[in-house]
Design a protein around this motif. Structure first.
Motif, PDB file in Angstrom:
ATOM      1  N   ILE A  20      -9.505 -10.811 -27.902  1.00  0.00           N
ATOM      2  CA  ILE A  20      -8.858 -10.943 -26.598  1.00  0.00           C
ATOM      3  C   ILE A  20      -7.390 -11.264 -26.827  1.00  0.00           C
ATOM      4  N   ARG A  21      -6.532 -10.625 -26.087  1.00  0.00           N
ATOM      5  CA  ARG A  21      -5.100 -10.908 -26.114  1.00  0.00           C
ATOM      6  C   ARG A  21      -4.635 -11.152 -24.684  1.00  0.00           C
ATOM      7  N   GLU A  45      -2.791  -2.146 -30.064  1.00  0.00           N
ATOM      8  CA  GLU A  45      -2.018  -3.090 -29.252  1.00  0.00           C
ATOM      9  C   GLU A  45      -1.164  -3.990 -30.131  1.00  0.00           C
ATOM     10  N   LYS A  46      -1.721  -4.403 -31.249  1.00  0.00           N
ATOM     11  CA  LYS A  46      -0.994  -5.261 -32.177  1.00  0.00           C
ATOM     12  C   LYS A  46       0.199  -4.523 -32.788  1.00  0.00           C
ATOM     13  N   VAL A  47      -0.020  -3.271 -33.196  1.00  0.00           N
ATOM     14  CA  VAL A  47       1.063  -2.466 -33.764  1.00  0.00           C
ATOM     15  C   VAL A  47       2.129  -2.197 -32.717  1.00  0.00           C
ATOM     16  N   PHE A  48       1.706  -1.820 -31.515  1.00  0.00           N
ATOM     17  CA  PHE A  48       2.651  -1.519 -30.442  1.00  0.00           C
ATOM     18  C   PHE A  48       3.504  -2.737 -30.107  1.00  0.00           C
ATOM     19  N   SER A  49       2.867  -3.912 -30.045  1.00  0.00           N
ATOM     20  CA  SER A  49       3.596  -5.141 -29.744  1.00  0.00           C
ATOM     21  C   SER A  49       4.662  -5.418 -30.802  1.00  0.00           C
ATOM     22  N   ALA A  50       4.316  -5.199 -32.070  1.00  0.00           N
ATOM     23  CA  ALA A  50       5.273  -5.428 -33.154  1.00  0.00           C
ATOM     24  C   ALA A  50       6.454  -4.477 -33.053  1.00  0.00           C
ATOM     25  N   LEU A  51       6.173  -3.205 -32.756  1.00  0.00           N
ATOM     26  CA  LEU A  51       7.254  -2.217 -32.627  1.00  0.00           C
ATOM     27  C   LEU A  51       8.122  -2.507 -31.416  1.00  0.00           C
ATOM     28  N   LEU A  52       7.476  -2.931 -30.311  1.00  0.00           N
ATOM     29  CA  LEU A  52       8.212  -3.178 -29.074  1.00  0.00           C
ATOM     30  C   LEU A  52       9.156  -4.373 -29.204  1.00  0.00           C
ATOM     31  N   THR A  53       8.681  -5.436 -29.828  1.00  0.00           N
ATOM     32  CA  THR A  53       9.497  -6.650 -29.970  1.00  0.00           C
ATOM     33  C   THR A  53      10.417  -6.598 -31.185  1.00  0.00           C
ATOM     34  N   GLN A  54      10.304  -5.493 -31.951  1.00  0.00           N
ATOM     35  CA  GLN A  54      11.127  -5.301 -33.149  1.00  0.00           C
ATOM     36  C   GLN A  54      11.026  -6.492 -34.097  1.00  0.00           C
ATOM     37  N   ALA A  55       9.782  -6.902 -34.354  1.00  0.00           N
ATOM     38  CA  ALA A  55       9.554  -7.932 -35.360  1.00  0.00           C
ATOM     39  C   ALA A  55      10.094  -7.440 -36.696  1.00  0.00           C
ATOM     40  N   GLN A  56      10.507  -8.355 -37.551  1.00  0.00           N
ATOM     41  CA  GLN A  56      11.149  -7.969 -38.806  1.00  0.00           C
ATOM     42  C   GLN A  56      10.250  -7.059 -39.641  1.00  0.00           C
ATOM     43  N   TYR A  57       8.961  -7.398 -39.702  1.00  0.00           N
ATOM     44  CA  TYR A  57       8.074  -6.563 -40.511  1.00  0.00           C
ATOM     45  C   TYR A  57       7.894  -5.179 -39.904  1.00  0.00           C
ATOM     46  N   ALA A  58       8.024  -5.071 -38.576  1.00  0.00           N
ATOM     47  CA  ALA A  58       7.932  -3.765 -37.931  1.00  0.00           C
ATOM     48  C   ALA A  58       9.130  -2.899 -38.303  1.00  0.00           C
TER      49      ALA A  58
END
Length: 848
Positions: A444-445, A16-29
């Motif tokens: 929990i998220r 979920e954490k990885v998916f969220s980063a990819l979805l929001t296109q965080a800089q580190y992602a």
């Protein structure tokens, strides 16, 4: 296999954490997109394999070798993800420039670490693939490819004379049945495994008076392998019907036919879940039908239509009842009589460890029975009690029963339950502290419109409803758990599983010990603080004693996510030195310093904690402005801090969901935070604020609260101020549109703020007025010209220490038609209230 389920939850959280980063296109992602996408895919495949393997019990030994390595990989990956998020925060603030030497080295090293992690997962997949081909699952089917089983259990198997300590339970339920005039009467018996639910139902089922009263009795052991077809065929069989040739679609009609003209009792024993549509159509209503449902999950019983007033919760046995039951099983040859005082003394000592749980007492009695001539053997069982009752020994019905409750938990609740293992026996645990731990460690998220904290309290309530956690104190209005504890034997089960999962380590007596691989630790006075230097992988540290911690090398705990001082009182400690060390814990997400005695001045170094999401302080006298750099904060609790003001810049904390201790500063205070700073907190759900003689609210700030669209809870403390301008300030405020709970305390004026009325608070569900001089409360909508004849939707009301309040309880109930709960104390002018007004009283609808 319990261990794989908890690991599956850990993988799910990371995915979920990885998916969220990819979805929001965080800089580190974007920097590590290929590696993160590869990790996500591999972890999803791993989850699918574990889920499949979980059903094949023969693979348990192989998975036990694989899972520890997999868990280590997950923790390492989570650390990398956290470090990437922290670096992004520094970048946004201009402290870490792209293409600087430090940044380039970070990208190089992180990319290398991610490749290494993916390579290790790939090797693990290869091993799993070879094993999967070598051992194919064995599928067994019954006649006609059906999966339902033959019932091996009958209620007549229980010897009625074994009923000890349950006489009042039986009379209570019989009274409900025999005094009922309803055609369908449903009764629930709810409690933890081994508490005697089935025993009570058996006694009712076989009671002579009940047998004479009823025309038909059906006993259905539902269990975890529930299916409608299996239950219906079992019912028809007990009704004397040959069900073998009946098609599934005709079973329900056949049952209704056979019961339509009969007064019947149906016991649904050990219900874990239910198809509600099928359930509602099951029972005929032409003649009287009584249904008893036993379950470990109160939510299931409620959903099946059992009224709250018809749910029975058996209690644990007292000391004498426990002794009688033990004698019944341990001294079979002596007809239940103890031969001498030495055996009685040792037996009672053993009983203390059973915690009044009937199943545990029967099991230990069975172990003692062959040894009734050897006191030394009884001593041995007493010394090795935890081994006998909490390990996977043959025919150990206690651990099997409790383990069923754990195995049945949804994946997301398993890790949450295991957190309880770090607390000692009978330890009273704060519900809020536990939820903060879960949120801080990422168990929990938040999702949809629910925050992680709100979900956390839901999870805690679910563990309570499943009878795995016991409530000590709860809020009367909505049942929110304030504090809780765990039965000793349930705790023993969580200890064993947490140990298997390598979250914690314990000795043979269930005391926690610190190892290099420990992830959670509850520190108490029996432990050496220096041992923490060897535990760099620790993720949660809960301090449970007042041992001086000045020697702690806190800086070595680089993986720490949760640091909690709430259960202690540290008064022999260099606070400045401690805070300096804590500031080096860059991955820390939850910090609770409420147990630190003495005044605290939060230093500028606090800004290093860029991953901090929860901060709880109690005696903080000064906040450094750098606190506004902690942009990931979702909870800031300063409610008990003697602060004169909060520093300016609070609007930067855009993710803040709960703010306690906000003080409205004056316009002349150039350093203090003004009310309009709240406009930037669009995610705010909870606001607890204070207004005093120094406070000022300008005209352009009157509508600030009304623009906080997500605010659900507002608490205002007027600090006993009698000056007129305080009431005028509050009069001008406009409340948020979605407000659900309102608290007004220490308000020293006769008339409530003008906006506390039906027009402005049409969604309000709970109102608390406490310790004030209010004399009048307009509960009627008639005084509100714009209310259009609508009524309050208040469900809960609290009126405490309001001696001047003039109010008629009957009128109030008329104006608040759905009110179901009220707390009243020292409201001497409250007329027609059904309880004395000079003492604390609780009113509940239909129970007054």
């Amino acid at each position: 296999m319990a261990a794989s389920k908890a690991t599956e939850a850990m993988i799910g959280t990371l995915i979920e954490k990885v998916f969220s980063a990819l979805l929001t296109q965080a800089q580190y992602a974007l920097d590590f997109k290929d590696q993160l996408e590869a990790m996500k895919t591999k972890l999803e495949l791993m989850t699918a394999f574990i889920s499949c393997t979980d059903k094949q019990k023969t693979r348990g030994e192989f998975m036990q070798k694989i899972l520890p390595n997999l868990r280590k990989i997950i923790y390492e990956a989570d650390d990398i993800m956290t470090d990437c998020q922290i670096r992004d925060e520094y970048r946004k603030d201009g402290f870490c420039h792209r293409f600087s030497l430090r940044d380039l080295f970070f990208i190089y090293q992180t990319g290398k670490d991610l490749k290494h992690i993916n390579s290790r997962i790939e090797k693990m997949e290869s091993s799993l693939g070879v094993y999967g081909r070598a051992e194919q699952p064995i599928i067994q089917q019954g006649p006609n490819n059906s999966s339902y089983q033959i019932f091996k259990y009958s209620p007549e198997d229980q010897e009625p004379s074994e009923i000890i300590g349950l006489e009042k339970d039986l009379e209570k339920i019989k009274g409900w049945i025999l005094s009922s005039n309803e055609k369908l009467q449903q009764i629930g018996i709810v409690g933890m495994g081994g508490l005697g639910k089935t025993t009570i139902a058996q006694k009712i089922f076989n009671d002579r008076e009940m047998v004479a009263y009823l025309e038909k009795r059906i006993w259905v052991p539902v269990s975890q392998n529930f299916s409608e077809e299996r239950v219906m065929r079992a019912m028809l069989k007990q009704l004397g019907e040959d069900e073998s040739g009946i098609e599934e679609s005709h079973l329900l009609h056949k049952i209704q036919q056979r019961l339509s003209d009969k007064t019947c009792l149906i016991v649904m024993d050990d219900v874990w879940r239910m198809n509600l549509d099928w359930w509602k159509n099951l029972y005929p209503t032409e003649k009287r039908c009584f249904v008893i449902i036993t379950s470990r999950n109160e939510t299931v019983v409620n959903s099946m239509g059992v009224d709250e007033s018809r749910i029975h919760r058996p209690k644990i046995l007292n000391e004498e009842e426990s002794w009688s039951l033990l004698c019944k099983h341990a001294f079979l040859t002596g007809k239940g009589k103890c031969p001498n005082k030495e055996f009685e003394k040792k037996g009672r000592e053993i009983l203390k460890k059973c915690g009044g749980l009937p199943l545990a007492i029967k099991t230990i009695g069975g172990l003692l029975a062959p040894k009734v001539h050897s006191l030394s053997e009884w001593n041995k069982i007493n010394d090795d009690f935890h081994v006998y009752l909490t390990t996977e020994r043959e025919n150990n019905s206690v651990v099997a029963s409790l383990r069923l409750s754990y195995d049945e938990l949804p994946t997301h609740l398993k890790q949450c339950l295991l957190c309880f293992s770090v607390y000692p026996d009978d330890f009273e645990i704060s519900g809020e502290q536990m939820v903060h731990w879960w949120v801080g460690e990422g168990l929990i998220r938040g999702r949809d419109n629910r925050t992680a904290t709100e979900l956390g309290f839901d999870y805690l309530s679910e563990l309570v409803s499943r009878c795995l956690v016991e409530v000590v104190h709860r809020r009367g209005y909505d049942g929110r758990v304030y504090s809780c504890k765990m039965h000793d034997l349930v705790r023993d089960m969580t200890i064993q599983i947490a140990k298997d999962e390598a979250f914690c380590s314990f000795d043979e007596e269930g005391r926690q010990k610190l190892t290099q691989d420990s992830r959670w630790f509850g520190f108490n006075s029996d432990m050496d603080p220096k041992s923490l230097k060897k535990s760099s992988r620790l993720r949660a540290l809960i301090l449970q004693s007042s041992t001086p911690v000045s020697l702690w090398n806190v800086k070595s705990l680089m993986s720490l996510r949760v640091l909690d001082f709430s259960y202690c009182k540290l008064d022999q400690i260099n606070v400045e030195d401690l805070l300096d060390k804590i500031s080096s814990l860059k991955r820390l997400a939850c910090l609770n310093l409420s147990g630190v005695a003495g005044n605290i001045e939060l230093p500028s170094s606090i800004q290093k904690l860029r991953n901090l999401q929860i901060l709880v302080l109690r005696r903080c006298t000064k906040l450094h402005p750098s606190i506004t750099s902690l942009k990931k904060l979702i909870i800031l609790d300063l409610g008990s801090c003697p602060l004169q003001y909060l520093p300016r810049g609070l609007e930067k904390l855009i993710y803040l969901q709960e703010l306690s201790g906000f003080r409205v500063a004056s316009q002349s205070n150039t350093q203090g935070c003004r009310l309009n700073a709240l406009l930037g907190l669009k995610q705010l759900r909870v606001l607890r604020m204070s207004i005093n003689n120094e406070s000022e609210i300008s005209e352009d700030e009157w509508n600030v609260l009304s623009q906080l669209e997500k605010l659900k809870i507002l608490a205002i403390d007027a600090e006993d101020c009698k000056e007129k301008h305080v009431s005028q300030m509050l009069d001008r405020l406009l409340p948020p549109p979605s407000l659900q709970e309102l608290y007004l305390r220490r308000y020293r004026h006769e008339i409530l703020p003008k906006w506390i009325n039906l027009k402005h608070l049409s969604s309000l569900q709970y109102l608390c007025l406490e310790d004030g001089d209010i004399s009048n409360f307009e509960s009627s909508s008639e005084s509100d010209q714009d209310s259009n004849g609508t009524t309050w939707v208040l469900e809960g009301l609290c009126l405490k220490f309001m001696p001047n309040l003039i109010l008629d309880w009957n009128v109030l109930l008329k104006d608040m038609p759905i009110l179901r709960y009220a707390e009243v104390s020292r409201c001497f002018n409250l007329k027609n209230f059904p309880y004395p007004s000079d003492k604390p009283a609780v009113w509940k609808k239909n129970q007054d």
